[in-house]
Design a protein around this motif. Structure first.
Motif, PDB file in Angstrom:
ATOM      1  N   PRO A   5       0.531  -1.373  -0.071  1.00  0.00           N
ATOM      2  CA  PRO A   5       0.294  -0.002  -0.090  1.00  0.00           C
ATOM      3  C   PRO A   5       1.094   1.109   0.059  1.00  0.00           C
ATOM      4  N   SER A   6       0.447   2.512  -0.602  1.00  0.00           N
ATOM      5  CA  SER A   6       1.119   3.809  -1.114  1.00  0.00           C
ATOM      6  C   SER A   6       0.134   4.191  -1.127  1.00  0.00           C
ATOM      7  N   PRO A   7       0.429   6.187  -0.887  1.00  0.00           N
ATOM      8  CA  PRO A   7      -0.423   6.564  -0.695  1.00  0.00           C
ATOM      9  C   PRO A   7      -1.313   7.219  -2.203  1.00  0.00           C
ATOM     10  N   TRP A   8      -0.359   6.235  -3.105  1.00  0.00           N
ATOM     11  CA  TRP A   8      -1.077   6.121  -4.442  1.00  0.00           C
ATOM     12  C   TRP A   8      -1.883   5.402  -5.411  1.00  0.00           C
ATOM     13  N   SER A   9      -1.278   3.783  -4.480  1.00  0.00           N
ATOM     14  CA  SER A   9      -2.189   3.230  -4.891  1.00  0.00           C
ATOM     15  C   SER A   9      -1.478   1.849  -4.225  1.00  0.00           C
ATOM     16  N   GLU A  10      -1.857   0.793  -4.457  1.00  0.00           N
ATOM     17  CA  GLU A  10      -1.404  -0.640  -4.444  1.00  0.00           C
ATOM     18  C   GLU A  10      -0.379  -0.634  -4.925  1.00  0.00           C
TER      19      GLU A  10
END
Ligand code: ZN
Length: 495
Positions: free
Chosen positions: A208-213
């Motif tokens: 997971p990240s702030p922008w997308s998996e």
């Protein structure tokens, strides 16, 4: 010490950031297959540097990473992750693939007498740090988010920093070199590279990240882990010349974009190994793994070659020159290495005398020649040449045509140990005494003594015309693999 800085394209005096300490980072392997000859060269080149810096008294923190995520099959941006693909094909967990090939890589490196680095970080173990690094680049306005992926805004970056300075490319060169790949539509420009990639549904390695998996772009791990363990500025970054573009160029861009400045003071690149003039690659069928070399299992090989022959072969060339591999060239290297080994063994058996004969040149000049060569951008072939030259002195003393004082003999032995064993990292004795292991040295001495004792008994038997005893000792030792040569004043033996 002078080292060639790829960035400035000249030899520079090495001056570390922190006196007495050196931080060096070298791009390690992507662990989805066995290591091949192309992996041996950077490993041995930077092992030589690591060993020499320590010899000079520096405390070295050597970081060599393991790429276990984000290195894609086709290009830096598109296609399937190499490890994920292997895992899918072999129905394994990606981390099983990583562990399997990491173990095999370590095994090969140990065989080549490549010292383990101080830290060996995995890209997959530094996802949080990589996300933070990407965020810093976004915060500074040098990246943009598109469809869950984050891309470096190369055009914007190139307005504020020189992009392409390491590889000597300008943006126009890069535009013409960059192939159009599918999925390009989400990027502003074809040369923008991924800092974070949104994972496709079938992609099995994602976080997971702030922008997308998704997962980090390949270049991101080295910027992140280099600065994490060595500081925002560190001394040396190394790798193969093939990594200069796009990988290292991208690393410089990422560091400048996130930190506002370069991280690396000296960039060092080893040249490539070709096979019959051709680049190595699976498609050429000239892709020989190290294990195949050790076992002689490849149509291009006439026989097996020992790890030390491979190491010697690589050290015979300066790291910045190309090396062309052929089985014949390796056979020549094997002969050279054997000659070095024999000379070393002979040196260990020399007996000192009261004084050193006048005809023997100054023993100390060997040390200074070796050191000068190493100080001149790690010139290993000159060191080897100096050691070979000293073989003449060793043979003259051995043949009793000259004598050497015990002090000079100690110095000669020390020089060989320092340069051949500790710095070039050649295992010159089959029993690997190189590790300063007093116990193994004592064992070796006892073993030599026992063989000498048997051969002394045989010499007495011969003098007494006791042929039965003499033959028995000779035949039994020969059957055990010893080679015995009768000489004017006794014997010589080897195993
Ligand atoms: Zn790297």
């Amino acid at each position: 010490m002078l080292i060639y800085n790829t960035l400035t394209r000249q030899k520079e005096y090495f001056k570390p950031i922190h006196e007495g300490h050196v931080g060096m980072y070298v791009c390690g392997p992507t662990v989805y297959g066995d290591a091949h000859l192309g992996h041996a060269r950077p490993a041995i080149t930077f092992d030589l540097l690591f060993r020499y810096l320590q010899f000079l008294g520096y405390k070295v923190r050597y970081v060599r990473n393991i790429t276990d995520v984000g290195h894609l099959e086709h290009d830096a941006d598109q296609g399937e992750d190499k490890i994920a693909k292997k895992a899918r094909l072999e129905q394994l967990e990606p981390m099983e693939v990583v562990q399997f090939y990491t173990n095999r890589y370590h095994h090969d490196m140990e065989a080549l007498n490549v010292l383990p680095p101080s830290i060996e970080p995995h890209a997959s173990g530094h996802i949080i740090e990589q996300i933070a690094f990407v965020q810093r680049i976004l915060d500074h306005g040098y990246a943009y988010v598109a469809n869950g992926s984050v891309y470096m805004d190369v055009e914007k970056f190139a307005k504020d920093f020189p992009y392409g300075k390491l590889s000597g490319r300008n943006l126009q060169d890069i535009v013409t070199e960059t192939r159009e790949l599918d999925g390009q539509e989400e990027k502003k420009h074809s040369y923008d590279f991924a800092l974070w990639k949104k994972a496709a549904p079938e992609h099995i390695m994602h976080w997971p990240s702030p922008w997308s998996e998704g997962f980090p772009g390949w270049h991101m791990e080295c910027s992140t882990m280099g600065t994490k363990y060595l500081g925002e500025e560190f001394d040396i970054h190394g790798g193969g010349m093939d990594l200069m573009f796009p990988h290292h160029e991208a690393e410089i861009a990422q560091s400048c974009a996130a930190l506002g400045h370069d991280s690396v003071h000296y960039w060092m690149h080893n040249n490539m190994i070709t096979i019959a003039g051709k680049k190595m690659g699976k498609s050429y069928n000239n892709f020989i793994t190290l294990e195949q070399f050790f076992k002689g299992e490849h149509p291009l090989l006439t026989k097996p070659f020992s790890p030390m022959t491979i190491r010697f072969f690589i050290l015979m060339a300066h790291y910045r020159s190309t090396v062309d591999f052929s089985s014949e060239a390796l056979e020549a290297a094997e002969k050279g290495f054997n000659r070095l080994q024999e000379t070393f063994a002979r040196l260990q058996k020399l007996q000192p005398d009261n004084k050193t004969s006048n005809e023997i040149e100054d023993i100390k000049s060997l040390r200074s020649k070796c050191q000068e060569a190493m100080d001149d951008d790690l010139n290993s072939p000159i060191v080897l040449q100096a050691l070979f030259d000293s073989a003449r002195v060793i043979n003259t003393i051995h043949d009793k045509k000259a004598s050497i004082s015990s002090e000079d003999l100690e110095e000669l032995k020390k020089t060989w140990k320092d340069f051949a064993i500790d710095i070039l990292g050649l295992r010159l004795d089959n029993d690997d005494m190189s590790t300063d292991n007093a116990q193994s040295a004592a064992k070796q001495q006892a073993y030599n003594g026992a063989v000498d004792l048997l051969l002394d008994i045989r010499l007495d038997a011969k003098r007494n015309k006791d042929w039965a005893t003499s033959d028995k000792i000779r035949n039994n030792l020969t059957a055990l693999g010893f080679q015995i040569k009768d000489t004017k004043d006794g014997y010589e033996w080897s195993l």
